[in-house]
Design an enzyme around this catalytic site. Structure first.
Site, PDB file in Angstrom:
ATOM      1  N   TYR A   5      17.167  29.446   8.332  1.00  0.00           N
ATOM      2  CA  TYR A   5      16.103  30.401   8.778  1.00  0.00           C
ATOM      3  C   TYR A   5      16.238  30.428  10.490  1.00  0.00           C
ATOM      4  O   TYR A   5      16.616  29.462  11.158  1.00  0.00           O
ATOM      5  CB  TYR A   5      14.788  29.548   8.498  1.00  0.00           C
ATOM      6  CG  TYR A   5      14.422  29.661   7.130  1.00  0.00           C
ATOM      7  CD1 TYR A   5      13.977  31.300   6.611  1.00  0.00           C
ATOM      8  CD2 TYR A   5      14.634  28.639   6.169  1.00  0.00           C
ATOM      9  CE1 TYR A   5      13.764  31.600   5.344  1.00  0.00           C
ATOM     10  CE2 TYR A   5      14.086  28.829   4.968  1.00  0.00           C
ATOM     11  CZ  TYR A   5      13.738  30.368   4.335  1.00  0.00           C
ATOM     12  OH  TYR A   5      13.237  30.566   3.027  1.00  0.00           O
ATOM     13  N   LYS A  62       0.873  -1.275  -0.106  1.00  0.00           N
ATOM     14  CA  LYS A  62       0.073   0.041  -0.047  1.00  0.00           C
ATOM     15  C   LYS A  62       0.982   1.349  -0.169  1.00  0.00           C
ATOM     16  O   LYS A  62       2.197   1.034   0.297  1.00  0.00           O
ATOM     17  CB  LYS A  62      -0.929  -0.017   1.192  1.00  0.00           C
ATOM     18  CG  LYS A  62      -0.179  -0.071   2.379  1.00  0.00           C
ATOM     19  CD  LYS A  62      -0.882  -0.367   3.845  1.00  0.00           C
ATOM     20  CE  LYS A  62      -0.185  -0.535   5.136  1.00  0.00           C
ATOM     21  NZ  LYS A  62      -1.126  -0.738   6.161  1.00  0.00           N
TER      22      LYS A  62
HETATM   23  C1  LIG Z   1      -0.244  -1.751   6.944  1.00  0.00           C
HETATM   24  C2  LIG Z   1      -0.637  -3.061   7.574  1.00  0.00           C
HETATM   25  C3  LIG Z   1       0.145  -4.082   7.311  1.00  0.00           C
HETATM   26  C4  LIG Z   1       1.682  -3.923   7.575  1.00  0.00           C
HETATM   27  O1  LIG Z   1       2.359  -3.474   8.577  1.00  0.00           O
HETATM   28  P1  LIG Z   1       3.947  -3.353   8.737  1.00  0.00           P
HETATM   29  O2  LIG Z   1       3.835  -2.731   9.978  1.00  0.00           O
HETATM   30  O3  LIG Z   1       4.201  -2.130   7.681  1.00  0.00           O
HETATM   31  O4  LIG Z   1       4.521  -4.650   8.394  1.00  0.00           O
HETATM   32  C5  LIG Z   1      -0.392  -5.264   8.016  1.00  0.00           C
HETATM   33  N1  LIG Z   1      -1.709  -5.394   8.186  1.00  0.00           N
HETATM   34  C6  LIG Z   1      -2.576  -4.260   8.236  1.00  0.00           C
HETATM   35  C7  LIG Z   1      -4.051  -4.397   8.468  1.00  0.00           C
HETATM   36  C8  LIG Z   1      -2.090  -3.247   7.853  1.00  0.00           C
HETATM   37  O5  LIG Z   1      -2.760  -2.180   7.716  1.00  0.00           O
END
Ligand SMILES: *Cc1c(COP(=O)(O)O)cnc(C)c1O
Length: 359
Positions: A256, A35
């Protein structure tokens, strides 16, 4: 000439990290979580890099799942938030996308279909983001198993751990116990638990499917450990050139607000990367970077398009040299710690201005 501020993506590191996830998952299979544009690495490239190894992918939304199909890949894709709109359901069924259903309104959309996609039920074992309460599960499952359209489409149960990054927390074992208890009546259905962190917990069962995300990209999912310490390889190197160098006099200020003041004469450089590229503005003085194979540190405030570094430890550094902001020499986890955040946010936050170059 294009700017040489780039994110180099090492797809062999992603494959290496996925194989490590599979080893650590034991008998469970690992669905690759890609994702958020493959955690900033480019979803199509990540999906293709894992195409021969990963039997399944997982994403958050429909656009991401369609990107996997547009990349020419046919593996099932698990939709971690289920459908956001009723029309999504028919697309899921057509495309082989497997929604994780967490709410009654989604079950209504499912029941309205002639053909159901393969789907999962989310069980809320303690994270309290999404899912059906364990005591409510039978009331959801039995009607689904008794209806012709959904009976054979139900794959199993998904739950998500809230504290797996902390090996000292008893919560993961407690959530596991709640899941097992809630689902014991249906041993033929599958169970999916386990973000990356759970792969590094001793004695933690991952059942049928684990869901590694961040570890695929080489960032550490475990509190207090870096990716390399866990056997992971950095998949992204964020690189930018030195575009100016000078020697400051004691008392000169940088950036800055003039927030950093040279205590002595100091060789410094300006690097062409800033928060407009996704480099965290909250990374202050002393955040590490590297040039010519040696570590240097940031000084002063990060600007939109540049930041300043102290070159005292590498006096031979020259205009045009490439600086590693994070990658194999400087873990993204270290930079994140200096910025008060986590590697996830930095990797997913690299902006569209930064070209991804694949190796
Ligand atoms: C994003 C997500 C993962 C992966 O988690 P990581 O900590 O990046 O390994 C697994 N399960 C769900 C439901 C998620 O939303």
């Amino acid at each position: 000439m294009p700017r040489t501020t780039v994110a180099r993506i090492d797809t062999s590191a992603i494959r290496h990290n996925y194989r490590l996830a599979c080893e650590r998952a034991g008998p469970a299979r690992a669905m690759a979580v890609i994702k958020a544009d493959g955690y900033g690495h480019g979803i199509a490239a990540v999906a293709k890099a894992l195409a021969e190894d990963a039997p399944r992918y997982a994403v958050a939304c429909l656009e991401e799942a369609l990107a996997v199909r547009e990349a020419g890949l046919s593996q099932p894709v698990v939709m971690l938030q289920g459908p956001h709109q009723q029309d999504d359901m028919a697309v899921f069924a057509r495309q082989g996308f497997q929604p994780v259903l967490h709410s009654h309104y989604q079950l209504e959309w499912l029941r309205a279909l002639q053909t159901a996609p393969a789907f999962w039920l989310k069980v809320n074992t303690g994270m309290n983001r999404l899912g059906f309460p364990p005591q409510d599960l039978a009331a959801q499952v039995e009607p689904l198993l008794n209806a012709a359209v959904t009976r054979s489409a139900l794959q199993g149960f998904v739950t998500h751990f809230s504290c797996a990054d902390d090996p000292a927390s008893p919560e993961t074992a407690e959530q596991t116990r709640r899941l097992c208890q809630a689902t014991a009546r249906w041993p033929h259905l599958e169970k999916s638990v386990g973000n990356s962190a759970a792969h590094f917990l001793a004695e933690q069962p991952l059942f049928d499917w684990s869901r590694p995300g961040i570890m695929l990209y080489g960032s550490s999912p475990v509190i207090g450990r870096t990716g390399p310490e866990l056997g992971l390889r950095a998949a992204m190197t964020l690189e930018a050139p030195l575009i100016a160098t000078r020697t400051l006099k004691a008392g000169d200020r940088v950036g800055y607000g003039g927030s950093w003041v040279a205590e002595r004469d100091t060789r410094m450089g300006m690097v062409a990367v800033g928060y407009g590229d996704g480099y965290p503005r909250h990374a202050g003085t002393d955040t590490p970077a590297a040039v010519r194979g040696r570590r240097i540190r940031l000084i002063g405030r990060v600007s939109m398009d540049m930041l300043a570094v102290d070159l005292s430890s590498v006096p031979e550094a020259r205009d045009g040299d490439s600086v590693e902001l994070w990658g194999p020499q400087v873990s993204v986890d270290e930079v994140a710690a200096h910025a008060g955040t986590i590697g996830y946010e930095l990797l997913t936050g690299v902006t569209a201005r930064v070209p991804r170059l694949y190796r």
